[in-house]
Write an enzyme that holds these catalytic residues in place. Structure first.
Site, PDB file in Angstrom:
ATOM      1  N   GLU A 257      -0.722  -7.504   2.477  1.00  0.00           N
ATOM      2  CA  GLU A 257      -0.022  -6.518   3.424  1.00  0.00           C
ATOM      3  C   GLU A 257      -0.805  -6.371   4.698  1.00  0.00           C
ATOM      4  O   GLU A 257      -1.899  -5.836   4.659  1.00  0.00           O
ATOM      5  CB  GLU A 257       0.254  -5.199   3.081  1.00  0.00           C
ATOM      6  CG  GLU A 257       1.282  -4.407   3.863  1.00  0.00           C
ATOM      7  CD  GLU A 257       0.922  -2.831   3.953  1.00  0.00           C
ATOM      8  OE1 GLU A 257       0.794  -2.210   4.712  1.00  0.00           O
ATOM      9  OE2 GLU A 257       1.025  -2.427   2.504  1.00  0.00           O
ATOM     10  N   CYS A 296       0.923   1.554   8.491  1.00  0.00           N
ATOM     11  CA  CYS A 296       1.190   0.289   8.512  1.00  0.00           C
ATOM     12  C   CYS A 296       2.723   0.201   8.475  1.00  0.00           C
ATOM     13  O   CYS A 296       3.179  -0.920   9.219  1.00  0.00           O
ATOM     14  CB  CYS A 296       0.884  -0.450   7.406  1.00  0.00           C
ATOM     15  SG  CYS A 296       1.614   0.201   5.865  1.00  0.00           S
TER      16      CYS A 296
END
Length: 523
Positions: A257, A296
């Protein structure tokens, strides 16, 4: 000298042999603790996890593993106040922002405990129905999912030391796979404390749960063919992980990720002040300020119809101006600090990079800090940028290529829906995009158009304005990850998360043999 946090490896707590790296309070600048992994026998630690932890976990059923998750949750809930104190000191977060991390992690752990209990007294999962391999149904194929006989290495990011731990560890442990956690150094204290509390409670078998603080040097070298590694962080580090011999030569399964230029899009047909308009403004402001924009999933690009550019700029700036910034210990403060001096420098550098091609609509530097020394605290006010050249024909390409990991977003106008969708895709793959509007058909159409380039499409219409879980909130029931520059990984998504920790195999046998696999009493 401040406390040197211990690592948990080979079933025991061990201190590193070096002086350690200091962790600091990002508001007060005081040294808190030190972390160090120098001198650890990593090879022995990984072997112990595989052989002792893995064997013990695989001997349990999903329901029994789920019970362990539930017991861990109770221990963590009992120590919740201590975690909030650590988060305030080490991450500089206000209470509500700490809750996103801490309570979000506990909620995820509890969710997987319930999911695992529903899987029952089995040690493997069926994948689909039996399939005939010929005209005669006597000989068929049945796909099964069995726990990988390896260890899961988690290399986590600094922004979610609690949630980042449990959103990975919960499905791994439920799958019967032991985990070794390497938290980001800057905020490793909270991760280490949570692991310590659970380990000291004696809940999991020895070797099932380990933590290594400090440098990650040598960790990837320990990975063997049936191990897995999951990383959250920068694209640069992700590239190093993907090129490591463990991945390239030993086929270690990897989940990434990486950074992501997430977006918010107000669909055509809305007027200034409409419910959808107000929902967009409220959500963008929240995403810019929660955890000081260090998420994020935070909104980085905001797309609105050309005619509403000025109205959205004004409304967003007015809301951001009300955000009090400073010491999270002061009850009047709504946004705390960035996590470190290096992160503060990175945000300032990123702003300078973007403002070469965008104007400042709301200047975060004008926010006076509350109970904090501007020369010492890692605080920066929310900053809204804007450019009327969203396509980049006059050099605004940086907006679509550069993520500033802090309380920064850029407002961009579009001509029509086709133009808007094209601009959103300029992010080259994102974790999440959110759509705002009141036309259900238009929202559904846009959601499908953007689904291929996003891990999650969050659609907010007035009828769910009070119910929606938030653009940036990662719920364990939904997928977390994204294609392209977002890393190409997948986490969570309910029981889908277990797939990463299982191996799929086809058992080709008589229907009588396969029937034994399909019975609830199958081992």
């Amino acid at each position: 000298m401040t406390e040197l946090l211990s690592n948990y490896l080979v079933g025991r707590w061990q201190a590193g042999t070096g002086a350690g790296t200091a962790l600091f309070d990002p508001v007060l600048g005081t040294e808190l603790v030190r972390v160090d992994a120098t001198g650890l026998d990593l090879s022995a630690g990984f072997d112990f996890a595989r052989e002792q932890g893995g064997t013990a976990l695989r001997a349990l059923t999903y329901r029994e593993r789920a019970a362990l998750l539930g017991a861990a949750l109770k221990v963590l809930q009992a120590n919740r106040d201590a975690y909030y104190e650590i988060a305030t000191a080490n991450s500089g977060t206000v209470k509500n922002d700490s809750a996103v991390d801490i309570d979000g992690g506990l909620f995820t752990l509890g969710t997987y405990a319930r999911m695992g209990d529903a899987l029952g007294e089995r040690r493997f999962m069926l994948d689909g129905d039996m399939a005939r391999l010929g005209k005669d149904p006597l000989f068929q194929s049945q796909h099964v999912l069995t726990s990988t006989r390896g260890v899961a290495l988690f290399i986590n990011a600094f922004n979610f030391p609690a949630w980042g731990l449990w959103e990975k560890a919960a499905p791994a442990l439920l799958s019967g796979v032991p985990v070794i956690i390497k938290p980001a150094t800057a905020t490793a204290w909270l991760t280490q404390r949570m692991v310590r509390d659970v380990v000291d409670a004696g809940i999991f078998p020895p070797g099932a749960l380990s933590v290594v603080c400090g440098s990650s040097a040598g960790l990837m070298d320990q990975l063997q063919p049936f191990d897995v590694v999951s990383f959250t962080g920068s694209a640069e580090t992700a590239a190093v992980i993907r090129s490591h011999p463990a991945v390239v030569q030993r086929s270690v399964r990897v989940n990434i990720e990486a950074d992501s230029l997430n977006s918010a899009l107000l669909l055509p047909g809305e007027a200034a002040g409409s419910p959808a308009f107000e929902l967009l403004v409220k959500e963008v402001a929240r995403e810019m300020t929660v955890k000081s924009g260090q998420k994020c999933t935070a909104i980085r690009r905001v797309f609105v119809p050309e005619a509403l550019y000025a109205s959205v700029a004004e409304a967003l700036s007015a809301r951001l101006a009300k955000t009090t910034v400073g010491n999270p210990r002061n009850d009047t403060v709504r946004m705390g600090a960035l996590v470190s001096r290096s992160q503060l420098a990175a945000v300032r550098d990123g702003l300078a990079h973007l403002t070469a091609q965008a104007e400042i609509l709301h200047d975060g530097s004008r926010h006076a800090l509350v109970d904090a020394d501007a020369a010492l605290a890692c605080c920066v006010g929310p900053t809204l940028l804007g450019t009327r050249d969203a396509s980049g024909s006059d050099g605004a390409d940086r907006i679509h290529d550069t993520e500033v990991f802090g309380p920064v977003a850029t407002l961009l106008p579009y001509r029509d829906i086709a133009h808007a969708l094209a601009l959103v895709r300029r992010g080259q793959g994102s974790l999440v995009t959110s759509l705002y509007g009141s036309d259900a058909a238009a929202l559904a159409s846009a959601a499908l158009e953007l689904a291929d380039s996003h891990g999650r499409v969050h659609v907010i219409s007035p009828d769910v304005g009070a119910l929606q879980t938030g653009h940036g909130n990662v719920m364990p029931q939904s997928l977390h990850g994204g294609p392209g520059r977002a890393g190409g990984g997948e986490e969570l998504g309910g029981l889908r998360a277990l797939n990463f920790y299982h191996r799929r195999s086809a058992v080709q046998a008589s229907t009588d043999v396969l029937a034994h696999l399909r019975t609830p009493s199958a081992a």
